[in-house]
Design a protein around this motif. Structure first.
Motif, PDB file in Angstrom:
ATOM      1  N   HIS A 148     -20.433 -32.012   8.551  1.00 40.38           N
ATOM      2  CA  HIS A 148     -20.590 -32.508   9.927  1.00 40.38           C
ATOM      3  C   HIS A 148     -22.051 -32.614  10.315  1.00 40.38           C
ATOM      4  O   HIS A 148     -22.363 -32.890  11.458  1.00 40.38           O
ATOM      5  N   LYS A 149     -22.965 -32.383   9.386  1.00 37.65           N
ATOM      6  CA  LYS A 149     -24.385 -32.511   9.696  1.00 37.65           C
ATOM      7  C   LYS A 149     -24.835 -33.911   9.261  1.00 37.65           C
ATOM      8  O   LYS A 149     -24.578 -34.867   9.963  1.00 37.65           O
ATOM      9  N   ASN A 188     -20.302 -20.716   1.755  1.00 39.19           N
ATOM     10  CA  ASN A 188     -21.108 -19.566   1.340  1.00 39.19           C
ATOM     11  C   ASN A 188     -20.225 -18.364   1.024  1.00 39.19           C
ATOM     12  O   ASN A 188     -20.471 -17.637   0.059  1.00 39.19           O
ATOM     13  N   GLY A 245     -16.515 -25.633   6.709  1.00 45.80           N
ATOM     14  CA  GLY A 245     -17.925 -25.686   7.095  1.00 45.80           C
ATOM     15  C   GLY A 245     -18.791 -24.958   6.081  1.00 45.80           C
ATOM     16  O   GLY A 245     -18.299 -24.451   5.067  1.00 45.80           O
ATOM     17  N   GLY A 246     -20.083 -24.923   6.376  1.00 49.14           N
ATOM     18  CA  GLY A 246     -21.040 -24.289   5.469  1.00 49.14           C
ATOM     19  C   GLY A 246     -20.778 -22.805   5.283  1.00 49.14           C
ATOM     20  O   GLY A 246     -20.906 -22.272   4.181  1.00 49.14           O
ATOM     21  N   ASP A 304     -27.117 -22.263  -0.720  1.00 49.40           N
ATOM     22  CA  ASP A 304     -26.685 -22.639   0.625  1.00 49.40           C
ATOM     23  C   ASP A 304     -27.385 -23.947   0.976  1.00 49.40           C
ATOM     24  O   ASP A 304     -28.521 -23.963   1.440  1.00 49.40           O
ATOM     25  N   LEU A 336     -27.528 -27.332   5.236  1.00 49.68           N
ATOM     26  CA  LEU A 336     -28.331 -28.291   5.997  1.00 49.68           C
ATOM     27  C   LEU A 336     -28.810 -29.465   5.138  1.00 49.68           C
ATOM     28  O   LEU A 336     -28.513 -30.608   5.443  1.00 49.68           O
ATOM     29  N   THR A 354     -33.500 -24.261   5.189  1.00 50.76           N
ATOM     30  CA  THR A 354     -33.191 -23.146   6.091  1.00 50.76           C
ATOM     31  C   THR A 354     -32.921 -23.720   7.484  1.00 50.76           C
ATOM     32  O   THR A 354     -33.409 -24.795   7.839  1.00 50.76           O
ATOM     33  N   SER A 360     -24.669 -16.630   8.740  1.00 48.46           N
ATOM     34  CA  SER A 360     -23.346 -16.559   8.104  1.00 48.46           C
ATOM     35  C   SER A 360     -23.396 -15.717   6.835  1.00 48.46           C
ATOM     36  O   SER A 360     -22.389 -15.131   6.431  1.00 48.46           O
TER      37      SER A 360
HETATM   38  C1  LIG Z   1     -25.356 -24.993   9.449  1.00 46.42           C
HETATM   39  C2  LIG Z   1     -25.713 -24.017   8.414  1.00 46.42           C
HETATM   40  C3  LIG Z   1     -24.778 -23.085   7.918  1.00 46.42           C
HETATM   41  C4  LIG Z   1     -23.412 -22.895   8.480  1.00 46.42           C
HETATM   42  O1  LIG Z   1     -22.626 -23.989   8.445  1.00 46.42           O
HETATM   43  P1  LIG Z   1     -21.340 -24.091   9.386  1.00 46.42           P
HETATM   44  O2  LIG Z   1     -20.822 -25.406   8.999  1.00 46.42           O
HETATM   45  O3  LIG Z   1     -21.818 -23.994  10.799  1.00 46.42           O
HETATM   46  O4  LIG Z   1     -20.428 -22.986   9.026  1.00 46.42           O
HETATM   47  C5  LIG Z   1     -25.166 -22.255   6.877  1.00 46.42           C
HETATM   48  N1  LIG Z   1     -26.400 -22.309   6.383  1.00 46.42           N
HETATM   49  C6  LIG Z   1     -27.337 -23.159   6.846  1.00 46.42           C
HETATM   50  C7  LIG Z   1     -28.682 -23.170   6.245  1.00 46.42           C
HETATM   51  C8  LIG Z   1     -27.025 -24.039   7.880  1.00 46.42           C
HETATM   52  O5  LIG Z   1     -27.968 -24.880   8.359  1.00 46.42           O
END
Ligand SMILES: *Cc1c(COP(=O)(O)O)cnc(C)c1O
Length: 381
Positions: free
Chosen positions: A233-234, A100, A95-96, A202, A205, A173, A125
């Motif tokens: 997954h977004k 990071n 995941g994101g 990052d 999104l 963001t 995160s």
């Molecule tokens: C969703 C998101 C994350 C975290 O991603 P995960 O896949 O939930 O770990 C980090 N930074 C931003 C800006 C996000 O929108």
């Protein structure tokens, strides 16, 4: 004596859970989940224990996995993010947040004495990751839009200009989908003669569709990024949470370690890695291609513009960042937040017009929003 869980019970519970998931998944507007892609062709793979353990680019002795597809996915995004030829590397993450963590870890290994700067609109995160990595950091003010305040950034860096600089830039963001401009950050380094710097983006999104926007935001390797994390997954709609991190290859070479047991390099945060998720990403890329993804982005932007317009007729304070899929609304009552699974802060909430959300759904939401405004006006009066 405790009753054993009977087979019949299990299938009843699963049937009920399945029905619930169908109903609940139809009513998400607040979280960035694309729902327009049919992944049925991939379902048979769930029968096998796919595991892409270790580095995707170095074969492992365990071969039940999707390394070839994972490599294609990383290559696709490296090109899309204009990485230098032969100087890119990456992997499919959980995941994101993991992306990071990886980017900040690489940055720390390169510049152990650096200070990390990030805006107050940054995802939670990042603070957790900085804590795990024990990296000194400073929060920078955000503008009202959610974009970083460049004056505050420049002033703060100039006070600490003897230290190497690591910036965590946001491309979208979480709350308002604001984008920081990597080009403006590079200009600050130049003005302050900062020699040692690293920018991690990052893009969890909006990184996965930023390249399809016109004008193209300044966020990629050609703009000055050193590593980029995105979510799978977004916007890409993977049914299992996942993401991707891409970094300059010369950076990752500094931390690579060979492990005999798995026959590959231990260059990733997790050891065993999901072999199913790269298939979801690969499938989307193969089915849609750059042109399909561009069209899909345009369509979502149209829905977002429509939602902004319709909601503003009900509530003039509704707003949206330029080329964002996120529409910000003053925080509505609890019932509406619950019904549409909205993400909300203290004063604001938002809807995100990800692929799969159409104008009919927006119309349904607008009429609920109108009703909720009326009823709260009645209560207040
Ligand atoms: C969703 C998101 C994350 C975290 O991603 P995960 O896949 O939930 O770990 C980090 N930074 C931003 C800006 C996000 O929108």
């Amino acid at each position: 004596m405790e009753k054993d869980l009977l087979i019949d019970d299990t299938s009843d519970i699963l049937k009920q859970l399945l029905a619930e998931m169908g109903a609940k998944s139809a009513m998400t507007l607040g979280y960035p989940v694309a729902k327009d892609i049919d992944f049925s062709e991939l379902l048979p793979f769930i029968k096998y224990p796919l595991n892409n353990v270790g580095d995707p680019f170095i074969p492992s002795t365990y071969t039940v996995g999707s390394r070839e597809q994972e490599k294609e996915v990383i290559e696709f995004f490296s090109k899309l993010f204009r990485a230098e030829e032969d100087n890119w590397w990456g992997y499919v993450t959980n995941g994101g947040s993991e992306g990071n963590l990886y980017g900040l870890y690489l940055a720390r290994e390169l510049y152990p004495k650096a200070i990390v700067y990030y805006s107050e609109a940054t995802h939670y995160s990042v603070q957790k990751n900085l804590h795990l990595l024990n990296m000194p950091n400073i929060t920078i003010r955000s503008q009202d839009s959610g974009e970083i305040d460049y004056d505050d950034l420049e002033k703060t860096i100039s006070i600490n200009r003897q230290m190497p600089v690591i910036i965590l830039a946001n491309i979208g963001t979480t709350m308002t989908e604001a984008r920081d401009d990597v080009g403006k950050m590079k200009a600050i380094f130049k003005r302050l003669a900062i020699q040692h710097h690293y920018i991690h983006v990052d893009g969890a999104l909006a990184g996965s569709y930023a390249a399809f926007m016109e004008p193209r935001p300044a966020f990629d390797f050609a703009d000055g990024a050193d590593s980029i994390a995105i979510s799978g997954h977004k916007f890409f709609g993977s049914l299992i949470p996942c993401g991707m991190v891409i970094a300059k290859k010369n950076h990752r070479d500094r931390i690579a370690r060979s492990i005999d047991y798995i026959g590959t390099m231990d260059t990733t945060i997790s050891g065993s890695r999901n072999g199913h998720t790269p298939l979801f990403l690969w499938y989307v890329i193969k089915k849609l291609g750059v042109e399909g993804l561009r069209k899909r982005t345009r369509k979502s932007l149209e829905v977002a513009a429509y939602a902004e317009e319709m909601l503003r007729e009900v509530e003039p304070a509704v707003w949206r960042n330029p080329s964002a899929l996120t529409v910000n609304i003053p925080k509505p009552d609890k019932a509406l937040i619950k019904k549409w699974q909205l993400a909300s802060g203290s004063d604001w909430a938002h809807i995100i017009c990800m692929p799969g959300i159409d104008k009919e759904q927006i119309d349904a939401f607008v009429s609920d929003f109108k009703l909720s405004k009326l009823s709260s006006a009645v209560l207040a009066g």
